[in-house]
Design an enzyme around this catalytic site. Structure first.
Site, PDB file in Angstrom:
ATOM      1  N   HIS A  50      -3.892 -10.769  54.729  1.00  0.00           N
ATOM      2  CA  HIS A  50      -2.672 -11.946  54.922  1.00  0.00           C
ATOM      3  C   HIS A  50      -2.249 -12.602  53.589  1.00  0.00           C
ATOM      4  O   HIS A  50      -1.912 -13.891  54.015  1.00  0.00           O
ATOM      5  CB  HIS A  50      -3.361 -12.611  56.140  1.00  0.00           C
ATOM      6  CG  HIS A  50      -3.816 -11.902  57.357  1.00  0.00           C
ATOM      7  ND1 HIS A  50      -3.168 -11.470  58.473  1.00  0.00           N
ATOM      8  CD2 HIS A  50      -5.080 -11.638  57.528  1.00  0.00           C
ATOM      9  CE1 HIS A  50      -4.033 -10.936  59.245  1.00  0.00           C
ATOM     10  NE2 HIS A  50      -5.279 -10.991  58.656  1.00  0.00           N
ATOM     11  N   SER A  57      16.205 -14.108  31.302  1.00  0.00           N
ATOM     12  CA  SER A  57      17.231 -14.617  32.214  1.00  0.00           C
ATOM     13  C   SER A  57      18.098 -15.085  31.283  1.00  0.00           C
ATOM     14  O   SER A  57      18.040 -15.550  30.240  1.00  0.00           O
ATOM     15  CB  SER A  57      16.410 -15.846  32.934  1.00  0.00           C
ATOM     16  OG  SER A  57      17.447 -16.877  33.175  1.00  0.00           O
ATOM     17  N   LYS A  68      11.885 -17.345  31.075  1.00  0.00           N
ATOM     18  CA  LYS A  68      11.625 -16.536  31.871  1.00  0.00           C
ATOM     19  C   LYS A  68      11.244 -14.859  31.401  1.00  0.00           C
ATOM     20  O   LYS A  68      11.874 -14.632  30.309  1.00  0.00           O
ATOM     21  CB  LYS A  68      12.960 -16.176  32.866  1.00  0.00           C
ATOM     22  CG  LYS A  68      13.260 -17.326  33.755  1.00  0.00           C
ATOM     23  CD  LYS A  68      12.160 -17.625  34.696  1.00  0.00           C
ATOM     24  CE  LYS A  68      11.722 -16.660  35.678  1.00  0.00           C
ATOM     25  NZ  LYS A  68      12.912 -16.473  36.635  1.00  0.00           N
ATOM     26  N   GLU A  88      10.733  -4.987  40.605  1.00  0.00           N
ATOM     27  CA  GLU A  88      11.775  -5.124  41.521  1.00  0.00           C
ATOM     28  C   GLU A  88      12.664  -4.289  41.919  1.00  0.00           C
ATOM     29  O   GLU A  88      13.008  -3.833  43.022  1.00  0.00           O
ATOM     30  CB  GLU A  88      12.279  -6.461  41.252  1.00  0.00           C
ATOM     31  CG  GLU A  88      11.564  -7.732  41.249  1.00  0.00           C
ATOM     32  CD  GLU A  88      12.127  -8.903  40.320  1.00  0.00           C
ATOM     33  OE1 GLU A  88      13.181  -9.440  41.049  1.00  0.00           O
ATOM     34  OE2 GLU A  88      11.693  -9.401  39.437  1.00  0.00           O
TER      35      GLU A  88
END
Ligand code: ARG
Length: 461
Positions: free
Chosen positions: A155, A276, A282, A289
């Site tokens: 979880h 970024s 970043k 992704e």
């Protein structure tokens, strides 16, 4: 060149021709279409339809067409509806009207099915290779992290300490089942449709067994109607690939999480990460992704073909032309994703210090404490209840389970002594999980060895 037209008295609308055309995407079937053409020429000669000289001329011209495709000098014409039409048009240009004899007893319906099956048989091993390379990268990382303990989650809540290698090996086993599924899909495609003609079977006396062997198939399809209209081999392939993508997506999600500052377990290699345009600090896991995102697209490919098939009457219907783009898309996508993931895993670096920090001082050995009480004879529900109270105490005091003293523990049960304290240590927790498949260092090392053998094609230990 148009393959039909005798019964038509008006020209096809050019826009409509474009609408029905598939050459824009099925041109990649050319090597298989040419191989089928050559094999069919041989069959026609044996049946007496072609003279030996005609057979030679046709085969030689098909070889030259192959050259043209390979050096990209093949020129398509607007009337080339699909790859089969284009090849026949060029063949007739090269050898004259005798080239048209190759169409005898053959239909684009059995051609396209055979070509597509050959493509699947060719491409499945490429997917398997990509899976193997990724498994090897995971195994190599597991091999050099056998001493790294990380929090395991259920979880997405910290659950129990495990070896990082144990988690990485979980993916190796997922991808092993994928290898089997992809090989099974290849097996499903291994049935030759040629000789089915439009659907009723060819009228020419051909030896389909011989033809199948020549084209690299194990067998001819046993029913011509099924042969031209079945695309379940496409769905089998798309399902196998979809499952690979689902596993890749889960691995990606793991990488994304572990790269976050909150976990801080992994850092991606600069060559396999992106930045970024506005936030200079970043370093983003875009590769993972995108792989995760592309899994949606491949699942869509599977659903598209299932939906195309579901309402089709026997036998061939033009709807079947719509199977190719999803199939090609899925094959290309999975191959690219496997490579990117393999590079990501192989080049990422692990923060061992951070792994230690994440594991220390927490509550993840609570199950061990309950196991301890159960071993001392207490029924587990009671043990669970008592340890729950210990946990509440820890949370209130801002302590981890291993920070507790024997005195503190003893307040919850007379059975909780200094031995119980030892059971709370992460090392002991791991060591106790030596059951087959468990996370103990010894058992994980055994799994690793077994996985190595499995991936290299030997029987697992
Ligand atoms: N391009 C078609 C396909 O992919 C094959 C052509 C069959 N056309 C026909 N009119 N029978 O399925």
């Amino acid at each position: 060149m148009k393959m039909w037209g005798g019964r038509f008295s008006r020209e096809t609308n050019p826009g409509f021709l474009e609408f029905t055309s598939s050459v824009g995407f099925d041109a990649r079937l050319y090597p298989y279409d040419l191989a089928c053409g050559k094999a069919w020429a041989g069959a026609l000669r044996l049946a007496g339809v072609l003279s030996p000289a005609e057979e030679d001329d046709i085969k030689e011209a098909l070889g030259r067409i192959d050259e043209e495709f390979r050096n990209e000098s093949f020129e398509f014409e607007p009337a080339d509806e699909d790859i089969h039409t284009a090849v026949e048009r060029r063949l007739v240009e090269m050898v004259g009207p005798a080239g048209g004899k190759l169409r005898t007893g053959r239909s684009r319906n059995d051609q396209v099915a055979t070509d597509t099956r050959l493509l699947v048989m060719d491409r499945c091993p490429v997917v398997t290779e990509g899976l193997r390379a990724l498994q090897e990268a995971l195994i190599a990382r597991a091999g050099d992290t056998l001493d790294v303990v990380v929090p395991g989650h259920t979880h997405l809540q910290q659950a129990q300490p495990v070896l990082l290698a144990h988690l990485l090996l979980a993916f190796v086993y997922m991808f092993e089942r994928d290898v089997q599924r992809v090989e099974e899909a290849r097996g499903r495609a291994d049935s030759m449709t040629l000789g089915s003609a439009a659907f009723a079977g060819t009228g020419v006396d051909v030896d389909r067994e011989l033809l199948a062997r020549e084209l690299g198939f194990s067998r001819p399809c046993p029913n011509s109607v099924d042969g031209v209209s079945d695309r379940d081999f496409v769905c089998d392939t798309l399902y196998a690939i979809s499952m690979v993508m689902v596993h890749l997506s889960r691995l990606s999600e793991q990488v994304v999480l572990w790269c976050s500052q909150e976990f801080g377990l992994l850092e991606l290699d600069d060559r396999w990460a992106t930045g970024s345009s506005i936030m200079p600090q970043k370093k983003n896991p875009d590769a993972a992704e995108l792989v995760r995102g592309k899994s949606g697209r491949v699942i869509g490919d599977l659903v598209a073909v299932l939906t195309i098939l579901k309402g089709l009457p026997l036998a061939y219907n033009r709807d079947l032309q719509e199977d190719k783009e999803p199939l090609f898309d899925a094959l290309d996508t999975v191959t690219g994703c496997l490579h990117v993931m393999e590079r990501t895993i192989d080049t990422m670096s692990l923060d061992r210090e951070r792994a230690r920090e994440l594991v220390e001082g927490g509550l993840m050995t609570a199950t061990d404490l309950a196991d301890f009480l159960a071993e001392k004879g207490m029924e587990f529900p009671r043990a669970h209840e008592i340890v729950g109270q210990v946990v509440t105490y820890c949370l209130r005091e801002g302590k981890g389970l291993t920070d507790l003293t024997t005195d503190e523990l003893g307040r919850f049960s007379a059975l909780l002594d200094s031995e119980a304290l030892r059971w709370l240590s992460v090392e002991e927790s791991l060591a106790r999980r030596g059951c087959l498949g468990g996370t103990s260092p010894r058992e994980t090392a055994r799994q690793l060895e077994s996985a190595r053998r499995m991936v290299s094609g030997h029987k697992p230990l």
